[in-house]
Scaffold this motif. Sequence first.
Motif, PDB file in Angstrom:
ATOM      1  N   VAL A 289       0.808   4.060  -3.091  1.00  0.00           N
ATOM      2  CA  VAL A 289       0.588   5.498  -2.910  1.00  0.00           C
ATOM      3  C   VAL A 289       1.819   6.293  -3.344  1.00  0.00           C
ATOM      4  O   VAL A 289       1.698   7.355  -3.955  1.00  0.00           O
TER       5      VAL A 289
ATOM      6  N   SER B 108       0.832  -1.208   0.000  1.00  0.00           N
ATOM      7  CA  SER B 108       0.000   0.000   0.000  1.00  0.00           C
ATOM      8  C   SER B 108       0.861   1.251   0.000  1.00  0.00           C
ATOM      9  O   SER B 108       0.568   2.225  -0.707  1.00  0.00           O
ATOM     10  N   ASN B 109       1.935   1.249   0.777  1.00  0.00           N
ATOM     11  CA  ASN B 109       2.867   2.384   0.765  1.00  0.00           C
ATOM     12  C   ASN B 109       3.445   2.586  -0.628  1.00  0.00           C
ATOM     13  O   ASN B 109       3.510   3.716  -1.132  1.00  0.00           O
TER      14      ASN B 109
ATOM     15  N   TRP C 163     -10.040   7.657  -1.610  1.00  0.00           N
ATOM     16  CA  TRP C 163      -9.795   8.617  -0.534  1.00  0.00           C
ATOM     17  C   TRP C 163     -11.115   9.071   0.062  1.00  0.00           C
ATOM     18  O   TRP C 163     -12.166   9.003  -0.577  1.00  0.00           O
TER      19      TRP C 163
ATOM     20  N   VAL D 171      -6.847   7.125   3.032  1.00  0.00           N
ATOM     21  CA  VAL D 171      -6.673   6.471   1.740  1.00  0.00           C
ATOM     22  C   VAL D 171      -6.794   4.973   1.997  1.00  0.00           C
ATOM     23  O   VAL D 171      -6.064   4.417   2.820  1.00  0.00           O
TER      24      VAL D 171
ATOM     25  N   TYR E 216       6.990  12.718  -0.858  1.00  0.00           N
ATOM     26  CA  TYR E 216       6.390  11.799   0.104  1.00  0.00           C
ATOM     27  C   TYR E 216       7.211  11.864   1.383  1.00  0.00           C
ATOM     28  O   TYR E 216       8.407  11.609   1.363  1.00  0.00           O
TER      29      TYR E 216
ATOM     30  N   VAL F 222      -6.494   1.394   0.282  1.00  0.00           N
ATOM     31  CA  VAL F 222      -5.997   0.624  -0.859  1.00  0.00           C
ATOM     32  C   VAL F 222      -6.705  -0.729  -0.836  1.00  0.00           C
ATOM     33  O   VAL F 222      -6.649  -1.451   0.160  1.00  0.00           O
TER      34      VAL F 222
ATOM     35  N   PHE G 124      -8.179   7.576  -5.651  1.00  0.00           N
ATOM     36  CA  PHE G 124      -6.926   8.219  -5.287  1.00  0.00           C
ATOM     37  C   PHE G 124      -5.967   8.002  -6.439  1.00  0.00           C
ATOM     38  O   PHE G 124      -5.489   6.886  -6.665  1.00  0.00           O
TER      39      PHE G 124
ATOM     40  N   LEU H 149      -3.288   5.760   6.017  1.00  0.00           N
ATOM     41  CA  LEU H 149      -3.361   4.711   5.005  1.00  0.00           C
ATOM     42  C   LEU H 149      -3.889   3.418   5.613  1.00  0.00           C
ATOM     43  O   LEU H 149      -3.415   2.978   6.662  1.00  0.00           O
TER      44      LEU H 149
ATOM     45  N   ALA I 293      -7.180   2.481  -5.213  1.00  0.00           N
ATOM     46  CA  ALA I 293      -7.145   3.196  -3.932  1.00  0.00           C
ATOM     47  C   ALA I 293      -8.216   4.278  -3.979  1.00  0.00           C
ATOM     48  O   ALA I 293      -8.480   4.866  -5.030  1.00  0.00           O
TER      49      ALA I 293
END
Length: 152
Positions: free
Chosen positions: A15, A11-12, A121, A94, A26, A96, A146, A57, A119
């Motif tokens: 994004v 997921s990180n 938001w 967010v 980021y 995912v 997202f 997240l 994803a």
Amino acid sequence: MDLNHQKEQFSNAFVRAIAAQAGCNYQTLDVDDMSIDFSLVKRISIRYSNPQLNIQLKSTSHPDIHNDHIIYRLPKKNYDDLRNTRVQNPFILVLVCLNEQIQDWIHYETEQMVLFKNAFWFSLYGMGESDLKDKVPIRIPLGNRFNAEFLA
């Protein structure tokens, strides 16, 4: 690494890829005690000077989809932090959504690598207090994708 850590890491990366496409920096925090997993900052913006967006997240491989929205049960602490109106920079959630099988998260081709799935938001800014003690169900519209266009 256990499955939850794999979901978190994917997921990180998901994004971060979207943030890179949108030209956002980021930034991660050493301690997540305010429901901020990371912040995105865009150096040049037509609307604002160096806008910052704080992100909580979450990920799921079993999204509860109903017609035009996803119902996600957000931990009460995150709900209360994200609905706060006394913040300098906005917060969003967010979510995912992942395929259930890890091997289905990424598809490799000769000329491309495709990350699956999507994803979404949601802003909880100003939402009312909840009497629930554990998790608060929220409705995330499927139209809230997202993506780089959202971050533009």
